[in-house]
Design a protein around this motif. Structure first.
Motif, PDB file in Angstrom:
ATOM      1  N   ASP A   2       0.771  -1.052   0.052  1.00 38.51           N
ATOM      2  CA  ASP A   2      -0.097  -0.091  -0.055  1.00 38.51           C
ATOM      3  C   ASP A   2       1.082   1.253   0.111  1.00 38.51           C
ATOM      4  O   ASP A   2       2.079   1.010   0.279  1.00 38.51           O
ATOM      5  N   LEU A   3       0.338   2.289  -0.273  1.00 41.01           N
ATOM      6  CA  LEU A   3       0.831   3.938  -0.539  1.00 41.01           C
ATOM      7  C   LEU A   3       1.737   4.039   0.730  1.00 41.01           C
ATOM      8  O   LEU A   3       2.835   4.569   0.800  1.00 41.01           O
ATOM      9  N   ARG A   4       0.958   3.940   1.763  1.00 46.21           N
ATOM     10  CA  ARG A   4       1.392   4.399   3.129  1.00 46.21           C
ATOM     11  C   ARG A   4       2.831   3.447   3.606  1.00 46.21           C
ATOM     12  O   ARG A   4       3.818   4.185   3.979  1.00 46.21           O
ATOM     13  N   LEU A   5       2.848   2.267   3.273  1.00 46.31           N
ATOM     14  CA  LEU A   5       3.998   1.473   3.428  1.00 46.31           C
ATOM     15  C   LEU A   5       5.092   1.876   2.508  1.00 46.31           C
ATOM     16  O   LEU A   5       6.310   1.974   2.811  1.00 46.31           O
ATOM     17  N   ARG A   6       4.998   2.022   1.357  1.00 43.93           N
ATOM     18  CA  ARG A   6       5.765   2.338   0.144  1.00 43.93           C
ATOM     19  C   ARG A   6       6.532   3.698   0.666  1.00 43.93           C
ATOM     20  O   ARG A   6       7.746   4.097   0.719  1.00 43.93           O
ATOM     21  N   LEU A   7       5.709   4.819   1.140  1.00 42.88           N
ATOM     22  CA  LEU A   7       6.208   6.088   1.668  1.00 42.88           C
ATOM     23  C   LEU A   7       7.131   5.847   2.841  1.00 42.88           C
ATOM     24  O   LEU A   7       8.156   6.385   2.979  1.00 42.88           O
ATOM     25  N   THR A   8       6.559   5.182   3.843  1.00 42.62           N
ATOM     26  CA  THR A   8       7.574   4.939   4.980  1.00 42.62           C
ATOM     27  C   THR A   8       8.747   4.217   4.515  1.00 42.62           C
ATOM     28  O   THR A   8       9.827   4.760   5.031  1.00 42.62           O
ATOM     29  N   ARG A   9       8.600   3.317   3.553  1.00 38.97           N
ATOM     30  CA  ARG A   9      10.319   2.751   3.103  1.00 38.97           C
ATOM     31  C   ARG A   9      11.189   3.653   2.365  1.00 38.97           C
ATOM     32  O   ARG A   9      12.243   3.880   2.683  1.00 38.97           O
ATOM     33  N   GLN A  10      10.498   4.301   1.903  1.00 38.43           N
ATOM     34  CA  GLN A  10      11.345   5.528   1.021  1.00 38.43           C
ATOM     35  C   GLN A  10      11.917   6.380   2.083  1.00 38.43           C
ATOM     36  O   GLN A  10      13.108   6.833   1.733  1.00 38.43           O
ATOM     37  N   LEU A  11      11.080   6.878   3.081  1.00 36.61           N
ATOM     38  CA  LEU A  11      11.570   7.835   3.990  1.00 36.61           C
ATOM     39  C   LEU A  11      12.709   6.987   4.837  1.00 36.61           C
ATOM     40  O   LEU A  11      13.525   7.707   5.215  1.00 36.61           O
ATOM     41  N   MET A  12      12.489   5.900   5.169  1.00 32.62           N
ATOM     42  CA  MET A  12      13.550   5.183   5.915  1.00 32.62           C
ATOM     43  C   MET A  12      14.796   4.895   5.194  1.00 32.62           C
ATOM     44  O   MET A  12      15.915   5.390   5.787  1.00 32.62           O
ATOM     45  N   VAL A  13      14.933   4.735   3.683  1.00 27.62           N
ATOM     46  CA  VAL A  13      16.045   4.780   3.077  1.00 27.62           C
ATOM     47  C   VAL A  13      16.510   6.130   3.082  1.00 27.62           C
ATOM     48  O   VAL A  13      17.931   6.360   3.256  1.00 27.62           O
ATOM     49  N   LEU A  14      15.666   7.285   3.109  1.00 24.65           N
ATOM     50  CA  LEU A  14      16.421   8.631   3.129  1.00 24.65           C
ATOM     51  C   LEU A  14      17.066   8.889   4.385  1.00 24.65           C
ATOM     52  O   LEU A  14      17.914   9.914   4.319  1.00 24.65           O
ATOM     53  N   TRP A  15      16.509   8.724   5.350  1.00 22.92           N
ATOM     54  CA  TRP A  15      16.844   9.066   6.820  1.00 22.92           C
ATOM     55  C   TRP A  15      17.944   8.172   7.208  1.00 22.92           C
ATOM     56  O   TRP A  15      18.959   8.610   8.090  1.00 22.92           O
ATOM     57  N   TYR A  16      17.971   6.827   7.071  1.00 17.54           N
ATOM     58  CA  TYR A  16      19.054   6.033   7.854  1.00 17.54           C
ATOM     59  C   TYR A  16      20.009   5.330   6.787  1.00 17.54           C
ATOM     60  O   TYR A  16      20.809   4.910   7.274  1.00 17.54           O
ATOM     61  N   GLU A  17      19.814   5.431   5.533  1.00 19.30           N
ATOM     62  CA  GLU A  17      20.710   4.976   4.573  1.00 19.30           C
ATOM     63  C   GLU A  17      21.516   5.872   3.758  1.00 19.30           C
ATOM     64  O   GLU A  17      22.449   5.324   3.066  1.00 19.30           O
ATOM     65  N   ARG A  18      21.165   7.318   3.844  1.00 25.52           N
ATOM     66  CA  ARG A  18      22.128   8.166   3.273  1.00 25.52           C
ATOM     67  C   ARG A  18      22.714   8.839   4.465  1.00 25.52           C
ATOM     68  O   ARG A  18      21.974   9.165   5.450  1.00 25.52           O
ATOM     69  N   SER A  19      23.884   9.167   4.268  1.00 23.77           N
ATOM     70  CA  SER A  19      24.769   9.949   5.158  1.00 23.77           C
ATOM     71  C   SER A  19      24.124  11.336   5.439  1.00 23.77           C
ATOM     72  O   SER A  19      24.563  12.038   6.408  1.00 23.77           O
ATOM     73  N   ALA A  20      23.884  11.901   4.482  1.00 26.76           N
ATOM     74  CA  ALA A  20      23.656  13.389   4.483  1.00 26.76           C
ATOM     75  C   ALA A  20      22.044  13.520   4.058  1.00 26.76           C
ATOM     76  O   ALA A  20      21.592  13.095   3.352  1.00 26.76           O
ATOM     77  N   PRO A  21      21.298  14.334   4.704  1.00 29.31           N
ATOM     78  CA  PRO A  21      20.053  14.763   4.476  1.00 29.31           C
ATOM     79  C   PRO A  21      19.678  15.540   3.437  1.00 29.31           C
ATOM     80  O   PRO A  21      20.798  16.178   2.842  1.00 29.31           O
ATOM     81  N   PRO A  22      18.685  15.492   2.635  1.00 29.65           N
ATOM     82  CA  PRO A  22      18.495  16.264   1.316  1.00 29.65           C
ATOM     83  C   PRO A  22      18.211  17.729   1.717  1.00 29.65           C
ATOM     84  O   PRO A  22      17.598  18.070   2.539  1.00 29.65           O
ATOM     85  N   THR A  23      19.080  18.338   1.041  1.00 27.15           N
ATOM     86  CA  THR A  23      19.466  19.952   1.339  1.00 27.15           C
ATOM     87  C   THR A  23      17.831  20.552   0.867  1.00 27.15           C
ATOM     88  O   THR A  23      17.428  21.583   1.630  1.00 27.15           O
ATOM     89  N   TRP A  24      17.124  19.926   0.039  1.00 27.22           N
ATOM     90  CA  TRP A  24      15.872  20.599  -0.287  1.00 27.22           C
ATOM     91  C   TRP A  24      14.840  20.747   0.988  1.00 27.22           C
ATOM     92  O   TRP A  24      13.970  21.333   0.846  1.00 27.22           O
ATOM     93  N   LEU A  25      15.047  19.779   1.705  1.00 25.21           N
ATOM     94  CA  LEU A  25      14.056  19.622   2.956  1.00 25.21           C
ATOM     95  C   LEU A  25      14.625  20.062   4.307  1.00 25.21           C
ATOM     96  O   LEU A  25      13.808  20.458   5.327  1.00 25.21           O
ATOM     97  N   LEU A  26      15.873  20.801   4.051  1.00 24.71           N
ATOM     98  CA  LEU A  26      16.250  21.673   5.263  1.00 24.71           C
ATOM     99  C   LEU A  26      15.821  22.680   5.660  1.00 24.71           C
ATOM    100  O   LEU A  26      15.625  22.608   6.923  1.00 24.71           O
ATOM    101  N   PRO A  27      15.173  23.493   5.204  1.00 22.96           N
ATOM    102  CA  PRO A  27      14.577  24.607   5.514  1.00 22.96           C
ATOM    103  C   PRO A  27      13.066  24.123   6.144  1.00 22.96           C
ATOM    104  O   PRO A  27      12.754  25.042   7.055  1.00 22.96           O
ATOM    105  N   LEU A  28      12.562  22.946   5.764  1.00 22.59           N
ATOM    106  CA  LEU A  28      11.272  22.560   6.346  1.00 22.59           C
ATOM    107  C   LEU A  28      11.515  22.030   7.814  1.00 22.59           C
ATOM    108  O   LEU A  28      10.987  22.084   8.600  1.00 22.59           O
ATOM    109  N   SER A  29      12.986  21.535   7.868  1.00 19.70           N
ATOM    110  CA  SER A  29      13.674  20.745   9.361  1.00 19.70           C
ATOM    111  C   SER A  29      13.930  22.177  10.118  1.00 19.70           C
ATOM    112  O   SER A  29      13.421  22.077  11.411  1.00 19.70           O
ATOM    113  N   LEU A  30      14.084  23.216   9.731  1.00 19.71           N
ATOM    114  CA  LEU A  30      14.464  24.470  10.539  1.00 19.71           C
ATOM    115  C   LEU A  30      13.094  24.966  11.139  1.00 19.71           C
ATOM    116  O   LEU A  30      13.106  25.247  12.158  1.00 19.71           O
TER     117      LEU A  30
END
Length: 330
Positions: A2-30
């Motif tokens: 399902d869509l929710r699980l796919r999105l969760t998996r993509q976020l986990m890869v983005l957050w936990y398997e890549r050393s640097a956070p995506p720069t385009w999301l950093l303003p939202l993090s601030l």
């Protein structure tokens, strides 16, 4: 999937398997960090006439906090402490505050609440307002300690101790705040913890003056839901087996089964998702192993479904330190 699980998996890869956070999301993090600090600054904690201990996490994803709460409750009960438990009740359809009774279903109060009540026998209350949930428990009976499963960022709930649980294998991911990373609060928040509990193996930098405790989690046996029969996991080796998990990190369950020598067909679902339909679609031609959190969702479990309890253990020294911090002895 399902869509929710796919999105969760993509976020986990983005957050936990890549050393640097995506720069385009950093303003939202601030902005997230600013909103969190502002909210924390303006909310006045409510102190309650009982010792309150929050067991929570900084990072999104499974950290073993609910099994940790169950372990703490049982250990404290064994030391003549009167324990209550409060939590949000994710996955349930309750509104307001609700006490968990023997008749409460996982659909009503959430899978974690139903499981904690069964696993500990402690009084449990669910609700978005944890202060009201604690008051509901105290209205029924006197308590020595109330454990809050999650709620580290529920700043209105005054607390006497905070236990922060972390999956040591994943750590704190890329170290960024949501949504660029998995953190609800900065890593510096660890310095305020009464103790940090690391689930499994892996290194997480913890401030020197904060006790760092290692929690071992193992899967040792399966219990058939229809009749309570038990079998060691080793007896499932060499045969086709399915495994289903609707938890924050389903892969942790599947990996543990494979580490036990099982060859599984995995069925991952989104956290707190219903499981009955997925079990029916999977078929009954082979054993199906589920987590205990998912087992409580089944009113009439088929005979081929087995739950696999997660066994939690600590060294004697770590257990003593953790319980001392929870009780307020040190």
């Amino acid at each position: 999937m399902d869509l929710r699980l796919r999105l969760t998996r993509q976020l986990m890869v983005l957050w936990y398997e890549r050393s640097a956070p995506p720069t385009w999301l950093l303003p939202l993090s601030l902005l997230f960090g600013l909103a969190s600090r502002t909210r924390k600054r303006w909310i006045r904690p409510v102190r309650l006439p009982v010792r309150v201990v929050v067991v929570g996490n900084l990072a999104v994803g499974g950290s073993g906090k609910t099994p940790l709460v169950a372990w703490l409750a049982r250990e404290l009960q064994g030391r003549s402490q009167r324990i209550g438990i409060v939590l949000r009740g994710y996955g349930g359809r309750q509104t307001g505050v609700m006490r968990v009774t023997p008749e409460s279903t996982a659909a009503e109060v959430g899978d974690e609440a139903r499981w904690l009540a069964d696993a500990t026998g402690a009084p449990v209350a669910v609700g978005a307002d944890r202060v009201a949930a604690v008051r509901a428990l105290l209205a029924q009976a006197p308590l020595d300690i109330v454990l809050s499963d999650d709620g580290l960022q529920h700043y209105r709930l005054g607390r006497d101790a905070e236990i922060i649980a972390i999956d040591a294998q994943r750590g704190l991911g890329n170290g960024a705040l949501l949504p660029a990373g998995p953190l609800r609060e900065p890593a510096a928040r660890l310095a305020q913890a009464s103790a940090v509990v690391l689930k499994g193996e892996g290194h997480v930098p913890v401030p020197r003056d904060v006790p760092c405790i290692r929690m071992r989690c193992t899967l040792e046996y399966a219990e058939r839901l229809s009749d309570g029969a038990r079998r060691p996991l080793s007896e499932f080796r060499g045969q086709p087996v399915r495994a289903l998990a609707a938890i924050a990190n389903p892969e942790s369950f599947f990996s543990a089964l494979e580490a036990a020598g099982l060859e599984i067909e995995s069925i991952p679902l989104a956290d707190h998702a219903p499981v009955a339909q997925a079990i029916a679609r999977a078929g009954a031609d082979r054993p199906l192993l589920v987590t205990t959190k998912d087992a409580v969702k089944l009113a009439e479990p088929p005979p081929h479904v087995w739950q696999v309890p997660l066994e939690v253990a600590f060294s004697a020294d770590d257990a003593g330190t953790l319980l001392s911090r929870v009780r307020g002895d040190a």
